[in-house]
Design a protein around this motif. Structure first.
Motif, PDB file in Angstrom:
ATOM      1  N   ASN A 302      -8.913 -75.914 -40.932  1.00 46.92           N
ATOM      2  CA  ASN A 302      -7.639 -76.508 -41.379  1.00 46.92           C
ATOM      3  C   ASN A 302      -6.863 -75.621 -42.356  1.00 46.92           C
ATOM      4  O   ASN A 302      -6.474 -76.050 -43.439  1.00 46.92           O
ATOM      5  N   VAL A 303      -6.659 -74.374 -41.950  1.00 50.17           N
ATOM      6  CA  VAL A 303      -5.850 -73.472 -42.782  1.00 50.17           C
ATOM      7  C   VAL A 303      -4.442 -73.428 -42.196  1.00 50.17           C
ATOM      8  O   VAL A 303      -4.271 -73.234 -40.989  1.00 50.17           O
ATOM      9  N   PHE A 304      -3.441 -73.625 -43.031  1.00 51.82           N
ATOM     10  CA  PHE A 304      -2.050 -73.667 -42.567  1.00 51.82           C
ATOM     11  C   PHE A 304      -1.201 -72.682 -43.359  1.00 51.82           C
ATOM     12  O   PHE A 304      -1.526 -72.332 -44.492  1.00 51.82           O
ATOM     13  N   ALA A 305      -0.103 -72.263 -42.721  1.00 50.51           N
ATOM     14  CA  ALA A 305       0.857 -71.408 -43.419  1.00 50.51           C
ATOM     15  C   ALA A 305       1.919 -72.303 -44.030  1.00 50.51           C
ATOM     16  O   ALA A 305       2.546 -73.092 -43.329  1.00 50.51           O
ATOM     17  N   GLY A 306       2.095 -72.189 -45.328  1.00 54.29           N
ATOM     18  CA  GLY A 306       3.061 -73.071 -45.987  1.00 54.29           C
ATOM     19  C   GLY A 306       3.921 -72.350 -46.994  1.00 54.29           C
ATOM     20  O   GLY A 306       3.852 -71.128 -47.138  1.00 54.29           O
ATOM     21  N   ARG A 307       4.724 -73.125 -47.675  1.00 57.79           N
ATOM     22  CA  ARG A 307       5.650 -72.559 -48.655  1.00 57.79           C
ATOM     23  C   ARG A 307       5.778 -73.538 -49.817  1.00 57.79           C
ATOM     24  O   ARG A 307       5.816 -74.760 -49.617  1.00 57.79           O
ATOM     25  N   VAL A 308       5.841 -72.998 -51.030  1.00 51.65           N
ATOM     26  CA  VAL A 308       6.022 -73.847 -52.208  1.00 51.65           C
ATOM     27  C   VAL A 308       7.506 -74.169 -52.349  1.00 51.65           C
ATOM     28  O   VAL A 308       8.338 -73.269 -52.387  1.00 51.65           O
ATOM     29  N   LEU A 309       7.853 -75.442 -52.378  1.00 52.69           N
ATOM     30  CA  LEU A 309       9.247 -75.839 -52.534  1.00 52.69           C
ATOM     31  C   LEU A 309       9.605 -76.034 -54.002  1.00 52.69           C
ATOM     32  O   LEU A 309      10.675 -75.663 -54.457  1.00 52.69           O
ATOM     33  N   GLU A 310       8.665 -76.631 -54.725  1.00 55.77           N
ATOM     34  CA  GLU A 310       8.960 -76.961 -56.114  1.00 55.77           C
ATOM     35  C   GLU A 310       7.659 -77.020 -56.890  1.00 55.77           C
ATOM     36  O   GLU A 310       6.615 -77.344 -56.331  1.00 55.77           O
ATOM     37  N   ARG A 311       7.752 -76.680 -58.166  1.00 55.49           N
ATOM     38  CA  ARG A 311       6.538 -76.788 -58.974  1.00 55.49           C
ATOM     39  C   ARG A 311       6.884 -77.510 -60.273  1.00 55.49           C
ATOM     40  O   ARG A 311       7.903 -77.243 -60.888  1.00 55.49           O
ATOM     41  N   ARG A 312       6.031 -78.452 -60.635  1.00 54.63           N
ATOM     42  CA  ARG A 312       6.249 -79.206 -61.883  1.00 54.63           C
ATOM     43  C   ARG A 312       5.022 -79.030 -62.772  1.00 54.63           C
ATOM     44  O   ARG A 312       3.970 -79.615 -62.535  1.00 54.63           O
ATOM     45  N   TYR A 313       5.216 -78.209 -63.786  1.00 52.97           N
ATOM     46  CA  TYR A 313       4.125 -77.920 -64.714  1.00 52.97           C
ATOM     47  C   TYR A 313       3.962 -79.083 -65.690  1.00 52.97           C
ATOM     48  O   TYR A 313       4.945 -79.538 -66.271  1.00 52.97           O
ATOM     49  N   ASN A 321       5.296 -79.373 -54.715  1.00 49.87           N
ATOM     50  CA  ASN A 321       5.754 -79.865 -53.421  1.00 49.87           C
ATOM     51  C   ASN A 321       5.712 -78.677 -52.478  1.00 49.87           C
ATOM     52  O   ASN A 321       6.321 -77.645 -52.751  1.00 49.87           O
ATOM     53  N   VAL A 322       4.957 -78.840 -51.395  1.00 51.31           N
ATOM     54  CA  VAL A 322       4.851 -77.743 -50.433  1.00 51.31           C
ATOM     55  C   VAL A 322       5.273 -78.237 -49.056  1.00 51.31           C
ATOM     56  O   VAL A 322       5.368 -79.448 -48.815  1.00 51.31           O
ATOM     57  N   GLU A 323       5.510 -77.272 -48.196  1.00 47.22           N
ATOM     58  CA  GLU A 323       5.958 -77.619 -46.848  1.00 47.22           C
ATOM     59  C   GLU A 323       5.143 -76.802 -45.864  1.00 47.22           C
ATOM     60  O   GLU A 323       4.800 -75.649 -46.120  1.00 47.22           O
ATOM     61  N   MET A 324       4.747 -77.434 -44.747  1.00 48.35           N
ATOM     62  CA  MET A 324       4.070 -76.680 -43.679  1.00 48.35           C
ATOM     63  C   MET A 324       4.585 -77.188 -42.343  1.00 48.35           C
ATOM     64  O   MET A 324       4.500 -78.378 -42.053  1.00 48.35           O
ATOM     65  N   GLY A 325       5.175 -76.313 -41.577  1.00 44.82           N
ATOM     66  CA  GLY A 325       5.710 -76.679 -40.259  1.00 44.82           C
ATOM     67  C   GLY A 325       6.660 -77.855 -40.309  1.00 44.82           C
ATOM     68  O   GLY A 325       6.638 -78.724 -39.445  1.00 44.82           O
ATOM     69  N   GLY A 341       4.148 -69.667 -57.644  1.00 40.53           N
ATOM     70  CA  GLY A 341       5.561 -69.757 -57.990  1.00 40.53           C
ATOM     71  C   GLY A 341       6.346 -70.530 -56.934  1.00 40.53           C
ATOM     72  O   GLY A 341       5.926 -70.600 -55.772  1.00 40.53           O
ATOM     73  N   ALA A 342       7.472 -71.106 -57.340  1.00 40.47           N
ATOM     74  CA  ALA A 342       8.338 -71.779 -56.386  1.00 40.47           C
ATOM     75  C   ALA A 342       8.837 -70.750 -55.375  1.00 40.47           C
ATOM     76  O   ALA A 342       9.010 -69.573 -55.708  1.00 40.47           O
ATOM     77  N   ASP A 343       9.030 -71.195 -54.127  1.00 40.79           N
ATOM     78  CA  ASP A 343       9.547 -70.347 -53.045  1.00 40.79           C
ATOM     79  C   ASP A 343       8.551 -69.352 -52.469  1.00 40.79           C
ATOM     80  O   ASP A 343       8.901 -68.563 -51.604  1.00 40.79           O
ATOM     81  N   SER A 344       7.277 -69.376 -52.963  1.00 43.23           N
ATOM     82  CA  SER A 344       6.332 -68.397 -52.421  1.00 43.23           C
ATOM     83  C   SER A 344       5.701 -68.892 -51.118  1.00 43.23           C
ATOM     84  O   SER A 344       5.493 -70.086 -50.941  1.00 43.23           O
ATOM     85  N   GLU A 345       5.409 -67.958 -50.239  1.00 45.61           N
ATOM     86  CA  GLU A 345       4.654 -68.261 -49.016  1.00 45.61           C
ATOM     87  C   GLU A 345       3.201 -68.404 -49.437  1.00 45.61           C
ATOM     88  O   GLU A 345       2.716 -67.625 -50.269  1.00 45.61           O
ATOM     89  N   ILE A 346       2.512 -69.365 -48.853  1.00 42.26           N
ATOM     90  CA  ILE A 346       1.179 -69.648 -49.372  1.00 42.26           C
ATOM     91  C   ILE A 346       0.275 -70.188 -48.264  1.00 42.26           C
ATOM     92  O   ILE A 346       0.739 -70.896 -47.366  1.00 42.26           O
ATOM     93  N   ALA A 347      -1.031 -69.841 -48.337  1.00 40.31           N
ATOM     94  CA  ALA A 347      -1.998 -70.448 -47.409  1.00 40.31           C
ATOM     95  C   ALA A 347      -2.407 -71.801 -47.981  1.00 40.31           C
ATOM     96  O   ALA A 347      -2.573 -71.950 -49.186  1.00 40.31           O
ATOM     97  N   ILE A 348      -2.532 -72.777 -47.092  1.00 39.53           N
ATOM     98  CA  ILE A 348      -2.933 -74.119 -47.525  1.00 39.53           C
ATOM     99  C   ILE A 348      -4.168 -74.520 -46.738  1.00 39.53           C
ATOM    100  O   ILE A 348      -4.163 -74.482 -45.512  1.00 39.53           O
ATOM    101  N   THR A 349      -5.226 -74.916 -47.454  1.00 45.45           N
ATOM    102  CA  THR A 349      -6.414 -75.441 -46.773  1.00 45.45           C
ATOM    103  C   THR A 349      -6.523 -76.939 -47.054  1.00 45.45           C
ATOM    104  O   THR A 349      -6.407 -77.367 -48.197  1.00 45.45           O
ATOM    105  N   LEU A 350      -6.732 -77.697 -45.972  1.00 46.23           N
ATOM    106  CA  LEU A 350      -6.916 -79.144 -46.095  1.00 46.23           C
ATOM    107  C   LEU A 350      -8.311 -79.460 -45.563  1.00 46.23           C
ATOM    108  O   LEU A 350      -8.496 -79.599 -44.352  1.00 46.23           O
TER     109      LEU A 350
END
Ligand SMILES: Nc1ncnc2c1ncn2[C@@H]1O[C@H](COP(=O)(O)OP(=O)(O)OP(=O)(O)O)[C@@H](O)[C@H]1O
Ligand SMILES: [Mg+2]
Length: 367
Positions: A302-313, A321-325, A341-350
């Protein structure tokens, strides 16, 4: 002596509307604490009041110990006084014109079996709830938390066979609520009392209950140990109500036993656990907790390619908040470092064990 409580097919219908309790079955073994958890209006208090005898059930059977206390089909109804039950409510039911000691002694003085050494019993119970030093104070000089301890002591002092508690902590401020919550479990376990506890607060349910029953609209959806409710929710409402707020939508590709493969469209496929007999082609929703979303990790499945939309520290944690597909998820990372960081491409494991697939029957969220 603590007694077991058995509730079978309990129905309570008021004059109008849907049944408030609609065929509820559960058991509380002697000495266990069961928590009924659910949103406002789901029938928790009505269930409790039926057990207490304050409400007359429409159908089903309630037994305390060996004794059937209500069975309307046979015209059987034992009065509340004869059920040997202790009750603690949200409001502090104490006698305002009495001292702490007089309040706690009151039930012993007014019971046939009260007798014996009243003073010793009162002292022991005050010790148990941490009010030994307050015995001679007028009860009105106490804080809310202390008054609730008096109410608790008053229902413990005569050692009823069953203790019913209806949101006893909800009038207390947040800090006190947490303290008394932890203590309440210790006190109940120390007395070996059988307890039925009602709340809409999931954290309270998890800390207090040996088992938790999640209710919705008069029905009991699942009753299980807290970790099972949290890790194996039998129903999407249970998942959502206990905090698994993320939902991914897709279609079932395959299922084998409790394993399902779901097509999430543009995001790809996901492996999930399921309690349901899903069939290929069924519309599915996959629920998961923000805490179980692994950002920047490539796990074994369950590894997906995603992106960080927003980060709230938030200091001790960061919410992303992340987005995948095209599907959105909330992720929560504990720790004081905000790693992505916000807007970064990121691997997501579920992790597959933390993804739970259910048939998509429309609304299942808690609003
Ligand atoms: N005396 C009554 N007459 C008519 N309807 C009632 C009565 N008592 C409760 N109800 C209805 O029965 C349903 C269940 O109410 P109940 O008080 O058991 O809910 P609850 O789960 O305890 O909710 P809350 O968390 O708000 O205390 C509600 O729809 C409520 O309006
Ligand atoms: Mg209630």
């Amino acid at each position: 002596m603590s007694a077991a409580l058995l509730v079978e097919g309990l129905v309570k219908r008021f004059a109008t509307g849907k049944p408030a309790v609609d065929g509820v079955d559960f058991e509380v073994p002697a000495g266990e604490i069961v928590v009924l958890l659910g949103p406002s209006g789901c029938g928790k208090t009505t269930t409790l009041r039926c057990v207490a005898g304050l409400e007359h059930p429409t159908g089903g059977r309630i037994s305390i110990g060996e004794r059937v206390v209500s069975e309307p089909e046979r015209g059987l109804l034992v009065s509340p006084r004869e059920r040997d039950i202790g009750m603690v409510f949200q409001s502090y039911a104490v006698w305002p014109h009495m001292t702490v000691r007089q309040n706690v002694a009151y039930p012993l003085k007014h019971r046939r079996n009260g007798g014996g050494d009243i003073n010793a019993k009162v002292n022991d119970t005050l010790e148990l709830v941490g009010l030994r030093d307050y015995a001679e104070r007028p009860v009105t000089s106490l804080s809310g938390g202390q008054m609730q301890r008096v109410a608790l002591a008053r229902s413990l002092v005569y050692r009823p066979q069953l203790l019913l508690l209806d949101e006893p902590l909800s009038n207390l401020d947040a800090k006190l609520r947490l303290r008394l919550r932890d203590e309440l479990r210790r006190i109940l376990k120390q007395t070996g009392m059988t307890g039925l506890y009602v709340t809409h607060d999931q954290a309270e349910a998890v800390v207090l209950g040996d088992r938790i029953g999640v209710m919705r609209e008069g029905k009991l959806l699942q009753m299980a140990a807290p970790d099972e409710i949290y890790n194996r929710p039998a129903d999407p409402f249970v998942a959502n109500f206990t905090g698994a707020a993320n939902v991914l939508l897709g279609k079932v590709l395959a299922r084998s036993g409790e394993r399902a493969t779901i097509d999430l469209g543009a995001a790809g496929r996901i492996e999930a656990w399921t309690p349901q007999a899903l069939n290929p082609g069924d519309k599915a929703r996959v629920a998961l907790r923000a805490e179980n979303v692994r950002l920047g990790e490539r796990g074994p499945a369950n590894v997906f390619a995603g992106r960080v939309l927003e980060r709230r520290y938030q200091g001790m944690q960061t919410v992303y908040n992340v987005e995948m597909g095209g599907q959105k998820l909330e992720a929560l990372e504990l720790g004081t470092a905000a790693r992505h960081g916000a807007d970064s491409e990121i691997a997501i494991t579920l992790p597959p064990d933390t993804c739970w697939a259910y048939r998509d029957e429309g609304a299942a969220s808690v609003e």
